[in-house]
Design a protein around this motif. Structure first.
Motif, PDB file in Angstrom:
ATOM      1  N   LEU A   1       0.840  -1.189   0.000  1.00 18.11           N
ATOM      2  CA  LEU A   1       0.000   0.000   0.000  1.00 18.11           C
ATOM      3  C   LEU A   1       0.878   1.241   0.000  1.00 18.11           C
ATOM      4  O   LEU A   1       1.825   1.351   0.780  1.00 18.11           O
ATOM      5  N   TYR A   2       0.568   2.163  -0.896  1.00 18.68           N
ATOM      6  CA  TYR A   2       1.304   3.425  -0.963  1.00 18.68           C
ATOM      7  C   TYR A   2       0.292   4.546  -1.154  1.00 18.68           C
ATOM      8  O   TYR A   2      -0.472   4.547  -2.113  1.00 18.68           O
ATOM      9  N   PHE A   3       0.250   5.468  -0.218  1.00 15.05           N
ATOM     10  CA  PHE A   3      -0.636   6.613  -0.371  1.00 15.05           C
ATOM     11  C   PHE A   3       0.112   7.894  -0.026  1.00 15.05           C
ATOM     12  O   PHE A   3       1.157   7.879   0.626  1.00 15.05           O
ATOM     13  N   GLU A   4      -0.434   8.995  -0.482  1.00 15.54           N
ATOM     14  CA  GLU A   4       0.156  10.299  -0.229  1.00 15.54           C
ATOM     15  C   GLU A   4      -0.849  11.163   0.506  1.00 15.54           C
ATOM     16  O   GLU A   4      -2.055  10.885   0.513  1.00 15.54           O
ATOM     17  N   GLY A   5      -0.343  12.240   1.128  1.00 11.41           N
ATOM     18  CA  GLY A   5      -1.230  13.173   1.799  1.00 11.41           C
ATOM     19  C   GLY A   5      -2.252  13.731   0.830  1.00 11.41           C
ATOM     20  O   GLY A   5      -1.949  14.034  -0.320  1.00 11.41           O
ATOM     21  N   GLY A   6      -3.486  13.851   1.284  1.00 17.37           N
ATOM     22  CA  GLY A   6      -4.552  14.324   0.414  1.00 17.37           C
ATOM     23  C   GLY A   6      -4.429  15.793   0.061  1.00 17.37           C
ATOM     24  O   GLY A   6      -3.725  16.563   0.738  1.00 17.37           O
ATOM     25  N   GLN A   7      -5.136  16.190  -0.991  1.00 17.76           N
ATOM     26  CA  GLN A   7      -5.111  17.587  -1.419  1.00 17.76           C
ATOM     27  C   GLN A   7      -6.357  18.368  -1.010  1.00 17.76           C
ATOM     28  O   GLN A   7      -6.413  19.588  -1.200  1.00 17.76           O
ATOM     29  N   ASP A   8      -7.345  17.692  -0.424  1.00 15.66           N
ATOM     30  CA  ASP A   8      -8.526  18.406   0.058  1.00 15.66           C
ATOM     31  C   ASP A   8      -8.256  18.837   1.501  1.00 15.66           C
ATOM     32  O   ASP A   8      -8.689  18.189   2.457  1.00 15.66           O
ATOM     33  N   LEU A   9      -7.552  19.935   1.643  1.00 16.43           N
ATOM     34  CA  LEU A   9      -7.093  20.359   2.961  1.00 16.43           C
ATOM     35  C   LEU A   9      -8.242  20.914   3.800  1.00 16.43           C
ATOM     36  O   LEU A   9      -9.150  21.571   3.275  1.00 16.43           O
ATOM     37  N   VAL A  10      -8.179  20.641   5.101  1.00 17.26           N
ATOM     38  CA  VAL A  10      -9.168  21.198   6.022  1.00 17.26           C
ATOM     39  C   VAL A  10      -9.116  22.722   5.961  1.00 17.26           C
ATOM     40  O   VAL A  10     -10.138  23.405   6.013  1.00 17.26           O
ATOM     41  N   LYS A  11      -7.920  23.253   5.825  1.00 14.57           N
ATOM     42  CA  LYS A  11      -7.741  24.702   5.682  1.00 14.57           C
ATOM     43  C   LYS A  11      -7.448  25.028   4.217  1.00 14.57           C
ATOM     44  O   LYS A  11      -6.310  24.875   3.766  1.00 14.57           O
ATOM     45  N   GLY A  12      -8.490  25.388   3.480  1.00 12.78           N
ATOM     46  CA  GLY A  12      -8.256  25.847   2.117  1.00 12.78           C
ATOM     47  C   GLY A  12      -8.764  24.946   1.019  1.00 12.78           C
ATOM     48  O   GLY A  12      -8.768  25.351  -0.148  1.00 12.78           O
ATOM     49  N   GLY A  13      -9.154  23.718   1.346  1.00 17.06           N
ATOM     50  CA  GLY A  13      -9.732  22.824   0.349  1.00 17.06           C
ATOM     51  C   GLY A  13      -8.760  22.387  -0.721  1.00 17.06           C
ATOM     52  O   GLY A  13      -7.537  22.427  -0.546  1.00 17.06           O
ATOM     53  N   THR A  14      -9.294  21.967  -1.872  1.00 18.02           N
ATOM     54  CA  THR A  14      -8.469  21.395  -2.940  1.00 18.02           C
ATOM     55  C   THR A  14      -7.592  22.449  -3.604  1.00 18.02           C
ATOM     56  O   THR A  14      -6.514  22.130  -4.095  1.00 18.02           O
ATOM     57  N   ALA A  15      -8.046  23.691  -3.636  1.00 23.75           N
ATOM     58  CA  ALA A  15      -7.226  24.746  -4.242  1.00 23.75           C
ATOM     59  C   ALA A  15      -5.936  24.922  -3.455  1.00 23.75           C
ATOM     60  O   ALA A  15      -4.846  25.024  -4.037  1.00 23.75           O
ATOM     61  N   ALA A  16      -6.047  24.950  -2.135  1.00 25.76           N
ATOM     62  CA  ALA A  16      -4.856  25.095  -1.295  1.00 25.76           C
ATOM     63  C   ALA A  16      -3.967  23.870  -1.395  1.00 25.76           C
ATOM     64  O   ALA A  16      -2.733  23.986  -1.416  1.00 25.76           O
ATOM     65  N   GLY A  17      -4.583  22.679  -1.479  1.00 22.49           N
ATOM     66  CA  GLY A  17      -3.795  21.456  -1.590  1.00 22.49           C
ATOM     67  C   GLY A  17      -3.022  21.394  -2.886  1.00 22.49           C
ATOM     68  O   GLY A  17      -1.836  21.030  -2.908  1.00 22.49           O
ATOM     69  N   ALA A  18      -3.683  21.751  -3.986  1.00 23.32           N
ATOM     70  CA  ALA A  18      -3.003  21.750  -5.281  1.00 23.32           C
ATOM     71  C   ALA A  18      -1.889  22.779  -5.315  1.00 23.32           C
ATOM     72  O   ALA A  18      -0.814  22.543  -5.875  1.00 23.32           O
ATOM     73  N   ALA A  19      -2.122  23.927  -4.710  1.00 26.67           N
ATOM     74  CA  ALA A  19      -1.104  24.980  -4.676  1.00 26.67           C
ATOM     75  C   ALA A  19       0.114  24.529  -3.875  1.00 26.67           C
ATOM     76  O   ALA A  19       1.263  24.795  -4.262  1.00 26.67           O
ATOM     77  N   ALA A  20      -0.116  23.832  -2.758  1.00 27.97           N
ATOM     78  CA  ALA A  20       0.997  23.353  -1.931  1.00 27.97           C
ATOM     79  C   ALA A  20       1.821  22.312  -2.682  1.00 27.97           C
ATOM     80  O   ALA A  20       3.058  22.328  -2.639  1.00 27.97           O
ATOM     81  N   ALA A  21       1.124  21.405  -3.381  1.00 33.61           N
ATOM     82  CA  ALA A  21       1.833  20.379  -4.154  1.00 33.61           C
ATOM     83  C   ALA A  21       2.639  21.013  -5.274  1.00 33.61           C
ATOM     84  O   ALA A  21       3.791  20.635  -5.528  1.00 33.61           O
ATOM     85  N   ARG A  22       2.060  21.994  -5.944  1.00 32.05           N
ATOM     86  CA  ARG A  22       2.752  22.677  -7.042  1.00 32.05           C
ATOM     87  C   ARG A  22       3.961  23.454  -6.524  1.00 32.05           C
ATOM     88  O   ARG A  22       5.040  23.454  -7.138  1.00 32.05           O
ATOM     89  N   ASP A  23       3.815  24.092  -5.383  1.00 27.79           N
ATOM     90  CA  ASP A  23       4.920  24.859  -4.807  1.00 27.79           C
ATOM     91  C   ASP A  23       6.095  23.952  -4.458  1.00 27.79           C
ATOM     92  O   ASP A  23       7.254  24.287  -4.731  1.00 27.79           O
ATOM     93  N   TYR A  24       5.795  22.792  -3.866  1.00 29.90           N
ATOM     94  CA  TYR A  24       6.878  21.861  -3.529  1.00 29.90           C
ATOM     95  C   TYR A  24       7.569  21.353  -4.789  1.00 29.90           C
ATOM     96  O   TYR A  24       8.803  21.324  -4.870  1.00 29.90           O
TER      97      TYR A  24
END
Length: 550
Positions: free
Chosen positions: A466-489
């Motif tokens: 099993l391999y999973f990654e941290g989700g992008q639907d963040l409690v603070k900011g939702g999917t937009a914030a999650g996608a932005a964080a992934a893109r920034d990294y």
């Protein structure tokens, strides 16, 4: 009351074909332990943890110290280590990659415009001179899909230009000859070099394009310049192409134009079944470089917590300890690729999970904690373990792989890499339900993450991981914030010197995900289940053969 109900609920789950519930967790993996280990392993003192360096020696010593202090046993036949024979190859005096014979000469400079290397370990000097050039589309030979980009063309001794990813990577859905938007192994650069070698190509050059590659040129440059590591072999990898590398899309377009062709037109044609390779008439490629070759043995680290009732059955926890070492310097002169996220976090999770399981007491099954080397060089450490396992793979129940845990914060979901492939998904779903979170499909299946971490080495041998990654639907900011964080990294830290420990990280998501790894692993270690791949999966038959007769 919860404890009293547990045996009944376990029986119900077993009767329904699902995983048995884990015992209520009375211990939790320590985030403080994780912080301590990540900060240590990603410090400049470890010099980026490249295999075969002083950074490796420090890493190994530190991990053994941590495992030994927990009371774990050496996991490889009485040793903490498994030697992994590698060859370090460092290119020197690299000439530009020159294409002549077209309307105009095209030259690509090493580093900013192209990278070049070799898998051949007994060749101190590589020279490809006046090699005819052929565009081979996606460079795929897949008989089961009735697809062969090499049909009708002889590329022996020639230089092949290859597109990255699969022909249908831009599809909206997950259906198509190559799973639509989801990358198959045919889309990975490793496969493309393997197939070019089988076809006898002297040089294999992949055209970089950020969307289908899933990362920018900065990642290619930092990953492919400096010392490279390859698996050792008796013949010095003589069957491999003399030169392998990447070229920027703009330079590739200029190359095609010099031959009177158009890269976009060729790329569109390559997406269709029946594509025929296109020789670049009169165009020839030349490049040369020297190699500093050093054979050495890197090491996997294996720590064992023996099981109480079925010690000859094993649950595997895996993470890679290595990173890139010194790499292309940042503007401030920092040239250490510390690999704090990738993958000091996964290695730290390995230590924290071992600690928690020791505190909980032995599970029914044995638990093997495996820190592998040379993941960044093509999953070499995990591949070597899979070929030379410390414990039989047919007795390895399954496990989890941890790579680059997300510091974006707590998410409502996790992203499962390869969701639906194995029955381990049910274990994760049950653990997620307790957290009131969900498992999601990959939002970017075209990036081919399933083939980019160590679980793939075990999957190829039939072991469900099993391999999973941290989700992008963040409690603070939702999917937009999650996608932005992934893109920034990805754009600013991934495989670069700024992947460093940050005392201001938000560990809330890591804490929740770490507890998932613990709950899944512990449930598996206390169960009598033997999870398999789902019917029809590419790895199911391998697992069935390995388990035959037990």
């Amino acid at each position: 009351m919860r404890i009293a109900l547990l045996p009944l609920l376990s029986l119900i789950a077993a009767a329904a074909g699902g995983p048995a519930l884990a015992a209520p967790r009375d211990v939790a993996p320590s985030i403080d332990t994780m912080k301590e280990v990540v900060k240590e392993l990603s410090s400049d003192a470890y010099e980026g943890r490249a295999p075969g360096t002083a950074g490796e020696e420090k890493t190994l010593a530190y991990l053994v110290q941590r495992f030994e202090a927990l009371g774990l046993k050496p996991g490889n036949k009485g040793s903490w280590f498994q030697d992994v024979p590698l060859v370090e190859i460092t290119a020197r005096d690299v000439t530009p990659l020159r294409f002549t014979g077209g309307k105009t000469a095209v030259s690509a400079e090493y580093g900013p415009e192209m990278v070049i290397a070799t898998y051949r370990t007994a060749q101190p000097h590589v020279e490809v001179k006046d090699s005819p050039v052929v565009f081979v589309g996606y460079g795929i030979n897949a008989p089961e899909k009735k697809w062969n980009d090499y049909a009708g063309v002889d590329v022996r001794g020639k230089t092949v230009i290859i597109l990255v990813n699969d022909p249908d990577y831009q599809a909206a859905a997950l259906t198509g000859p190559f799973n639509g938007r989801a990358m198959t192994y045919y889309g990975r650069w490793t496969y493309k070099f393997e197939e070019a070698a089988r076809q006898g190509a002297a040089a294999a050059i992949i055209v970089h394009d950020t969307e289908p590659a899933a990362y920018g040129w900065n990642v290619v440059q930092s990953s492919w310049t400096g010392a490279q590591h390859v698996a050792d072999s008796a013949d010095g990898n003589a069957r491999q192409s003399a030169a392998i590398g990447w070229i920027g899309k703009d330079k590739a377009a200029a190359l095609m134009a010099s031959a009177g062709l158009n890269l976009d037109t060729l790329s569109a044609a390559a997406k269709k079944r029946g594509f025929k390779a296109v020789p670049l008439k009169g165009v020839k490629a030349s490049v040369s470089f020297d190699n500093v070759v050093r054979k050495h043995r890197s090491r996997n680290v294996a720590a064992l917590l023996p099981g109480s009732t079925r010690p000859d059955e094993y649950v595997l926890y895996a993470a890679h300890w290595d990173h890139l070492g010194r790499c292309k310097a940042a503007p401030d002169g920092d040239d250490i690729c510390n690999g704090a996220i990738d993958n000091a976090t996964g290695t730290a999770a390995l230590v924290a999970l071992a600690e928690a399981n020791v505190k909980a007491g032995p599970a029914d099954r044995s638990q093997l904690f495996l820190a592998v080397t040379a993941e960044e060089s093509g999953l070499l450490g995990s591949a070597y373990y899979a070929d030379h396992p410390a414990v039989p793979l047919r007795q390895t129940v399954g496990g989890v792989n941890m790579d680059a845990l997300s510091m974006a914060g707590l998410a409502r979901n996790v992203v499962v890499i390869g969701k639906g492939k194995s029955q381990l998904d049910a274990y994760l779903d049950r653990a997620l339900a307790a957290q009131k979170r969900i498992a999601s499909m990959e939002p970017t299946p075209e990036k081919g993450f399933y083939y980019r971490s160590d679980h793939f080495s075990f999957a190829k041998k039939g072991v469900p991981m099993l391999y999973f990654e941290g989700g992008q639907d963040l409690v603070k900011g939702g999917t937009a914030a999650g996608a932005a964080a992934a893109r920034d990294y990805e754009e600013h830290r991934y495989h670069g010197p700024k992947d460093e420990y940050d005392p201001n990280w938000d560990w809330s998501g890591v804490k929740a995900d770490l507890e998932l790894y613990y709950d899944v692993g512990r449930a598996l270690a206390d169960s009598t289940d033997w999870p398999n791949w789902t019917p029809g999966d590419e790895f199911r038959a391998i697992r069935d053969r390995s388990r035959a007769g037990r």
